[in-house]
Every structure is written in structure tokens, then in C-alpha cells.
Design a protein around this motif. Structure first.
Motif, PDB file in Angstrom:
ATOM      1  N   ALA A  32       6.284   4.337  -8.168  1.00  0.00           N
ATOM      2  CA  ALA A  32       4.863   4.315  -7.420  1.00  0.00           C
ATOM      3  C   ALA A  32       4.317   2.990  -7.789  1.00  0.00           C
ATOM      4  CB  ALA A  32       4.055   5.477  -7.864  1.00  0.00           C
ATOM      5  N   GLY A  33       4.997   1.942  -7.950  1.00  0.00           N
ATOM      6  CA  GLY A  33       4.581   0.601  -7.923  1.00  0.00           C
ATOM      7  C   GLY A  33       4.167   0.340  -9.563  1.00  0.00           C
ATOM      8  N   VAL A  34       4.436   1.274 -10.554  1.00  0.00           N
ATOM      9  CA  VAL A  34       4.287   0.902 -11.948  1.00  0.00           C
ATOM     10  C   VAL A  34       5.379   0.655 -12.703  1.00  0.00           C
ATOM     11  CG1 VAL A  34       3.231   1.870 -13.804  1.00  0.00           C
ATOM     12  CG2 VAL A  34       2.030   2.334 -11.758  1.00  0.00           C
ATOM     13  N   VAL A  35       5.690  -0.225 -13.502  1.00  0.00           N
ATOM     14  CA  VAL A  35       6.762  -0.593 -14.303  1.00  0.00           C
ATOM     15  C   VAL A  35       6.747   0.574 -15.325  1.00  0.00           C
ATOM     16  CG1 VAL A  35       8.002  -2.006 -15.937  1.00  0.00           C
ATOM     17  CG2 VAL A  35       6.604  -3.055 -13.891  1.00  0.00           C
ATOM     18  N   THR A  36       7.960   1.234 -15.188  1.00  0.00           N
ATOM     19  CA  THR A  36       8.363   2.152 -16.113  1.00  0.00           C
ATOM     20  C   THR A  36       9.335   2.117 -17.119  1.00  0.00           C
ATOM     21  OG1 THR A  36       9.854   3.379 -14.396  1.00  0.00           O
ATOM     22  CG2 THR A  36       7.612   4.142 -14.497  1.00  0.00           C
ATOM     23  N   GLY A  79       0.681  -1.451   0.048  1.00  0.00           N
ATOM     24  CA  GLY A  79      -0.066   0.021   0.089  1.00  0.00           C
ATOM     25  C   GLY A  79       0.666   1.002   0.049  1.00  0.00           C
ATOM     26  N   VAL A  80       2.079   1.180   0.060  1.00  0.00           N
ATOM     27  CA  VAL A  80       3.045   2.444   0.098  1.00  0.00           C
ATOM     28  C   VAL A  80       3.647   2.569  -1.301  1.00  0.00           C
ATOM     29  CG1 VAL A  80       4.974   3.476   1.040  1.00  0.00           C
ATOM     30  CG2 VAL A  80       3.605   2.283   2.624  1.00  0.00           C
ATOM     31  N   PRO A  81       3.556   3.395  -1.969  1.00  0.00           N
ATOM     32  CA  PRO A  81       4.083   3.890  -3.240  1.00  0.00           C
ATOM     33  C   PRO A  81       5.556   3.716  -3.229  1.00  0.00           C
ATOM     34  CG  PRO A  81       2.805   5.572  -2.826  1.00  0.00           C
ATOM     35  CD  PRO A  81       2.845   4.933  -1.647  1.00  0.00           C
ATOM     36  N   ALA A  82       6.161   2.843  -4.379  1.00  0.00           N
ATOM     37  CA  ALA A  82       7.733   2.525  -4.129  1.00  0.00           C
ATOM     38  C   ALA A  82       8.326   2.726  -5.358  1.00  0.00           C
ATOM     39  CB  ALA A  82       7.751   1.270  -3.698  1.00  0.00           C
ATOM     40  N   ASP A  83       9.496   3.330  -5.270  1.00  0.00           N
ATOM     41  CA  ASP A  83      10.200   3.481  -6.642  1.00  0.00           C
ATOM     42  C   ASP A  83      11.378   2.335  -6.298  1.00  0.00           C
ATOM     43  OD1 ASP A  83       8.773   5.512  -7.405  1.00  0.00           O
ATOM     44  OD2 ASP A  83      10.399   6.979  -6.486  1.00  0.00           O
TER      45      ASP A  83
END
Length: 93
Positions: free
Chosen positions: A85-89, A54-58
Motif C-alpha cells: 500500500a505504498g509503504v516500504v515494508t 493515489g492507488v495503493p500498490a504492493d
């Protein structure tokens, strides 16, 4: 392990390699007594907060363990995947 761009390159692997191996080529290390461990260099470059649900992460994922690489291999370490923020970039896979 700050960067003084354009004096120093922005690539963090160059700074990490220099901090650990105290050389940027095949010359003898400069002041090897000032070398950091790989863990110290990684910590000085990136913060390592705990990752929780639940915590956004880089995050970054690597294909290799940086502690096992030579100075020349560490300088060109590829990043396999990044997440913001948890999204594959980025995915090099």
C-alpha cells in the motif's frame, strides 16, 4: 505455478525457475517443450496491474533482471525492497 506446500516450497523463485528452465539442479531439462518464457512465468506468479497515483500498490524491487539469470541464480533471487500500500515494508539495502 501453484504451490502444493509442503510438497512444493512456498518460495516463488523456485517455481519460476522450474517453469522457465524445467530443472531444479544441473540435470537435463524435463520436457523442455513445456518451458515458459520468463515473462510468462512472472505473469503466472504475480498479477501486474497498472500502477497509478493515489492507488495503493504492493510492489517488489529486485537488484537483478530475472530474465538474465541462470536457473541456479534465479532460484535464490533476493528481493531488495517490498512495499505494501505504498509503504516500504522491507529494505535489504
Amino acid at each position: 505455478l501453484g504451490s502444493d506446500a509442503p510438497v512444493s516450497a512456498l518460495d516463488p523463485w523456485l517455481g519460476i525457475s522450474a517453469a522457465v528452465h524445467r530443472t531444479r539442479d544441473d540435470q537435463s531439462p524435463w520436457e523442455p517443450g513445456n518451458a515458459l518464457t520468463i515473462d510468462q512465468a512472472l505473469h503466472a506468479t504475480w498479477a501486474f496491474p497498472a500502477v497509478h497515483d493515489g492507488v495503493p500498490a504492493d510492489l517488489i524491487a529486485l537488484d537483478f533482471d530475472p530474465s538474465t539469470l541462470t536457473h541456479s541464480a534465479l532460484r535464490v533471487m533476493p528481493v531488495a525492497l517490498t512495499m505494501t500500500a505504498g509503504v516500504v515494508t522491507y529494505s535489504g539495502m
